[in-house]
Structures are given as structure tokens and as C-alpha cells.
Design a protein around this motif. Sequence first.
Motif, PDB file in Angstrom:
ATOM      1  N   UNK A  20     102.433  61.513  17.993  1.00  0.00           N
ATOM      2  CA  UNK A  20     101.402  62.300  17.300  1.00  0.00           C
ATOM      3  C   UNK A  20     100.429  61.394  16.559  1.00  0.00           C
ATOM      4  N   UNK A  21     100.014  60.333  17.204  1.00  0.00           N
ATOM      5  CA  UNK A  21      99.059  59.388  16.623  1.00  0.00           C
ATOM      6  C   UNK A  21      97.921  59.198  17.620  1.00  0.00           C
ATOM      7  N   UNK A  22      96.711  58.985  17.094  1.00  0.00           N
ATOM      8  CA  UNK A  22      95.588  58.674  17.982  1.00  0.00           C
ATOM      9  C   UNK A  22      95.578  57.204  18.372  1.00  0.00           C
ATOM     10  N   UNK A  23      96.154  56.377  17.499  1.00  0.00           N
ATOM     11  CA  UNK A  23      96.182  54.928  17.766  1.00  0.00           C
ATOM     12  C   UNK A  23      97.608  54.428  17.848  1.00  0.00           C
ATOM     13  N   UNK A  24      97.854  53.585  18.838  1.00  0.00           N
ATOM     14  CA  UNK A  24      99.112  52.857  18.939  1.00  0.00           C
ATOM     15  C   UNK A  24      98.726  51.390  18.862  1.00  0.00           C
ATOM     16  N   UNK A  25      98.881  50.804  17.667  1.00  0.00           N
ATOM     17  CA  UNK A  25      98.393  49.434  17.475  1.00  0.00           C
ATOM     18  C   UNK A  25      99.392  48.610  16.671  1.00  0.00           C
ATOM     19  N   UNK A  26      98.970  47.436  16.222  1.00  0.00           N
ATOM     20  CA  UNK A  26      99.880  46.516  15.538  1.00  0.00           C
ATOM     21  C   UNK A  26     100.361  47.071  14.200  1.00  0.00           C
ATOM     22  N   UNK A  27      99.763  48.156  13.741  1.00  0.00           N
ATOM     23  CA  UNK A  27     100.216  48.753  12.489  1.00  0.00           C
ATOM     24  C   UNK A  27     101.453  49.619  12.688  1.00  0.00           C
ATOM     25  N   UNK A  28     101.525  50.352  13.802  1.00  0.00           N
ATOM     26  CA  UNK A  28     102.624  51.308  13.959  1.00  0.00           C
ATOM     27  C   UNK A  28     103.511  51.066  15.184  1.00  0.00           C
ATOM     28  N   UNK A  29     103.137  50.115  16.046  1.00  0.00           N
ATOM     29  CA  UNK A  29     103.884  49.959  17.302  1.00  0.00           C
ATOM     30  C   UNK A  29     105.310  49.451  17.081  1.00  0.00           C
ATOM     31  N   UNK A  30     105.519  48.634  16.047  1.00  0.00           N
ATOM     32  CA  UNK A  30     106.887  48.133  15.847  1.00  0.00           C
ATOM     33  C   UNK A  30     107.815  49.267  15.423  1.00  0.00           C
ATOM     34  N   UNK A  31     107.272  50.271  14.710  1.00  0.00           N
ATOM     35  CA  UNK A  31     108.093  51.431  14.327  1.00  0.00           C
ATOM     36  C   UNK A  31     108.503  52.222  15.571  1.00  0.00           C
ATOM     37  N   UNK A  32     107.590  52.363  16.535  1.00  0.00           N
ATOM     38  CA  UNK A  32     107.927  53.060  17.786  1.00  0.00           C
ATOM     39  C   UNK A  32     108.955  52.252  18.585  1.00  0.00           C
TER      40      UNK A  32
END
Lengths: 111, 140
Positions: A20-32
Motif C-alpha cells: 500500500x505504498x506508491x514508492x518502493x525505495x531505499x527508505x522502505x524496501x528493507x522493511x519489505x
Amino acid sequence: MTAMNFTLEKLNNYQLFSINEERLDAHNSSALKDAILHVIEQGETQIIVQLEKVRFIDSSGLGALLSGHKNAAAKAGKLVLVSIQPQVLSMFELTRLNRVFEIYADLTEIE
Amino acid sequence: MNMPVLQVDVIIPNQTKYLDLIGSIGERIAKELDHYSGDKIALAYHLNLVLTEATANAIKHSKRNDPKDTVRILIHIEDRELNIKVYDHGQGFDLETVPLPDFEHPKADGMGLFFIRTFMDSVTYSKLPNSNVLEIIKYL
């Protein structure tokens, strides 16, 4: 710890991650990446990642999905992708990761 | 007809939560380029991506333990040249030693600079007296 907004539910034999995110980047990708790994370590190795809402992905986002794919495959499972937006898909094509992942247009295509 | 000069100079804390802001600036700039004859939607994505990757790279190479450390991003457009400079205060790295991704055996990291090199026309990394700068040029 950075939050990643996703839902996780069971769909037939799969664990379905809906991002449920518009961006998958270096800010949140490690959490995924960590969330997928956690599910695999619990023995759930059939995984779907639904990317319909993701309109931007960077190298770390691709890396998180690739990591999930490798971790699932290492346990005889698989990680498949559904509902990828065209510009996001073009990043998979550029890096030839479209040949690594099974990619489906929508959930009804997955058996 | 020449494009008017456009410059955006941003300083952000050394935190990945600002990647969205920086990428969005790139996307908006692409949409403002009235004289650009190429695919503006694609350019918007590419500028978002390049700025995100370059800034993430600078954050990665900065002094991680210093909460006061910052990354400066300077975007300058003049005479059909789009110039991006991203400054970091870390140890720096040698751009020439960064290999191309191995597409036959893909890895989870190492694709960021490949994207920057693919979508832009020139990429250099230099050490300055008090910082390092990744300079990226695209001819519009």
C-alpha cells in the motif's frame, strides 16, 4: 525501524503481500525485505507480491523483491509478482528481472 | 529557442525519508520542461529515479553516525543541459570500480549506478576539499 505499509493475507496456498505504498525505495524496501524473509522463515514459501499501488521502484526495491525470490527458491518455494504498473515493469525489463520473476497481470491468473 | 534557466538547490538531513521529496522534485521539473520534445512522462520517472538513486547513494556514503550531516542536491538547467550535483561528506568511492550488474546472475544490490548511467549522458564523481560530488548531466 522504517514502516512499510502492506497487508498480508492467505490466498489459497499463497501468502499475499499487498503493498500500500506508491514508492518502493531505499527508505522502505528493507522493511519489505525483512517482512518477506520473516514469512519464509516461518515455513510459508509460496508468496505473491501485489504491486498495483506501486508507481515508483528504485534499485533497492528491486533488490528487496529479488532477495525474497531467492530466499523462497532456496526453500523450494517461489515469489511471484502481480499487477505491476507499466513504468515499474519497465525497470524489471531493463534489468532483465522480468526473466527471473513469474509476473502476472492479476490475481486470477495465478493457479 | 533556449529554455529559461531553472535552478533548484536543496539541502536535506542525511535520512532516506527525504528521498520521496527529492524524487518528486525531479518528476515535477520534467513536467515543467515545455521545450523538451521527448517523452516527458518517461523523463519524469527517470529524473525521479536518478535523483533517488544518487541521493540514496550519498546518504549511504555519508557519516552515518552524525545526525547533523546533510546531503546537498543542486539541479541546474540551462541551454538544454540538465546538470545534477549531489554532494556528500563521506569517504567517497571510485566510480570506475563500480561494475555493471551481472544480468545472468542478478544480485540484490548494485543496480543504482547502472540506472543513472543508463538514463543520463554523463556521470562523474570527484573529491572536493570538504565534500565529494556526484555530477550527472543529461542533454535535453
